[in-house]
Design an enzyme around this catalytic site. Structure first.
Site, short mmCIF file in Angstrom:
data_model
loop_
_atom_site.label_atom_id
_atom_site.label_comp_id
_atom_site.label_asym_id
_atom_site.label_seq_id
_atom_site.Cartn_x
_atom_site.Cartn_y
_atom_site.Cartn_z
CG ASN A 9 41.16 10.80 -50.29
OD1 ASN A 9 42.13 11.24 -50.91
ND2 ASN A 9 41.14 10.69 -48.97
CE LYS A 11 42.56 7.55 -48.07
NZ LYS A 11 42.41 6.77 -46.86
CG HIS A 94 41.56 12.46 -45.00
ND1 HIS A 94 42.32 11.52 -44.35
CD2 HIS A 94 40.61 11.78 -45.68
CE1 HIS A 94 41.85 10.31 -44.64
NE2 HIS A 94 40.82 10.45 -45.45
CD GLU A 96 44.61 8.63 -44.70
OE1 GLU A 96 44.91 9.21 -45.76
OE2 GLU A 96 43.93 7.58 -44.65
CD GLU A 166 36.54 10.03 -44.84
OE1 GLU A 166 36.36 9.32 -45.83
OE2 GLU A 166 37.63 10.56 -44.58
N GLY A 172 40.20 2.60 -44.32
CA GLY A 172 41.24 1.68 -44.79
C GLY A 172 41.32 0.38 -44.00
CB SER A 212 35.86 0.29 -45.28
OG SER A 212 37.14 0.31 -44.66
P1 PGA Z 1 38.90 4.11 -47.48
O1 PGA Z 1 39.32 5.65 -47.24
O2 PGA Z 1 37.69 4.13 -48.38
O3 PGA Z 1 40.09 3.47 -48.10
O4 PGA Z 1 38.55 3.56 -46.12
C1 PGA Z 1 38.36 6.65 -47.10
C2 PGA Z 1 39.03 7.98 -46.87
O5 PGA Z 1 40.07 8.00 -46.17
O6 PGA Z 1 38.57 9.04 -47.34
#
Ligand code: PGA
Length: 249
Positions: A9, A11, A94, A96, A166, A172, A212
Site C-alpha cells: 500500500n 499510500k 483503510h 486512514e 490492521e 506506521g 509495520s
Molecule cells: P505500515 O502501513 O506498514 O506503514 O504500518 C500499513 C498500512 O497502512 O496498510
C-alpha cells in the site's frame, strides 16, 4: 491450502517515473515468488503501473474508489473506471480513510458491493484502536466491523474478498502485534465469517495482517496458521525491502 497474498500500500507516495523504476527493479527480484503479489498505487500511477507489470507476476490495485458508477462526484473515481483500465484489486476502508475522510462502516459496505459488481477484488481493512484494545474490546469491535462490511454479500461473492486485519496502533508506528496476537485475532475473524457463511468459506477466505510489517518480522507473521500474507505500507516503498517480504516461502 490458502495462498499467501502480499500487497503493498503505497499510500500518497511515488510519482509515475518512480513507479516505473520501482517495477523494473522489483519485478526482477520477485519473478520466482509463488505468492500473489499486488501493488496498490495512487490513481495517477495506475496506468503506468499496469503497462509496466505486463509479463510479470505482479498485480495492480487502487487504494480507494467511489461506490457509484458515474455522475456528479467531483474528484472521485469509480470501480467501473478502475476496471476499465485493467485494475484488479482495490483497498476499501483503510483506517486512514476512516479517520481522515469520514468513511463509515456503511460507506465501506457500499464500496465493497460496488467493487464486486465491477469485477474488482476488494481488500477490506478492519482493526481496533489502542484504546479499544486496552479496554479489552478489540475482538468485539472487529467482529462488528466484519458484520457491517460484509452485509448483504452472499457466499459466492466471498471468493473475491480479501480481509486485511490492521490494528490501528500498529500502522506506521513501528509497533507490530505479536505473531500470536495477530494470529489469534485473525482466527476470531475467521470464526465470525464461519458464523455468517459457514466453515468452507471461512477456511478459504484470505486474511492478511497489516501494521509495520517489515522484512525482519514478515517471515514469522506469515508462517502463522491463520495469517495469509500482509498489507504492507512503509516497507513496500523500497523494492529490495519489499521483495524480501514478497518472496516469503
Ligand atoms: P505500515 O502501513 O506498514 O506503514 O504500518 C500499513 C498500512 O497502512 O496498510
Amino acid at each position: 491450502m490458502r495462498k499467501k497474498v502480499i500487497a503493498g500500500n503505497w499510500k500518497m507516495n511515488m510519482l509515475p517515473n518512480e513507479t516505473i523504476n520501482f517495477i523494473d527493479e522489483f519485478s526482477k527480484l520477485v519473478k520466482n515468488s509463488e505468492n500473489e503479489i499486488i501493488l496498490c498505487v495512487p490513481f495517477i500511477d495506475l496506468f503506468y503501473a499496469l503497462l509496466h507489470v505486463q509479463g510479470t507476476n505482479i498485480k495492480i490495485g487502487a487504494q480507494n474508489m467511489h461506490w457509484e458508477e458515474k455522475g456528479a462526484f467531483t474528484g472521485e473515481v469509480s470501480g467501473n473506471m478502475l476496471k476499465s483500465i485493467g485494475v484488479e484489486y482495490v483497498i476499501i476502508g483503510h483506517s486512514e480513510r476512516r479517520a481522515y475522510f469520514g468513511e463509515t462502516d456503511e460507506i465501506v459496505n457500499k464500496k465493497i458491493k460496488s467493487a464486486l459488481k465491477y469485477g474488482l477484488k476488494p481488500i477490506v481493512c478492519i482493526g481496533e484502536t489502542l484504546e479499544q484494545r486496552e479496554d479489552g474490546k478489540a475482538v468485539e469491535i472487529i467482529k462488528a466491523q466484519i458484520q457491517f462490511a460484509l452485509k448483504d454479500l452472499d457466499k459466492k461473492m466471498m471468493d473475491d474478498v480479501i480481509i486485511a486485519y490492521e490494528p490501528i496502533w500498529a500502522i506506521g508506528t513501528g509497533k507490530t502485534a505479536t505473531s500470536e496476537d495477530a494470529n489469534n485475532t485473525i482466527k476470531a475473524i475467521r470464526e465470525e465469517i464461519s458464523k455468517i457463511y459457514g466453515q468452507n468459506v471461512a477456511q478459504r477466505v484470505i486474511i492478511q495482517y497489516g501494521g509495520s510489517v517489515k522484512s525482519t518480522n514478515s517471515h514469522e507473521l506469515f508462517s502463522m496458521s491463520d495469517i495469509d500474507g500482509g498489507l504492507v505500507g512503509g516497507a513496500s516503498l523500497n523494492a529490495e525491502e519489499f521483495s524480501k517480504i514478497a518472496n516469503y516461502k
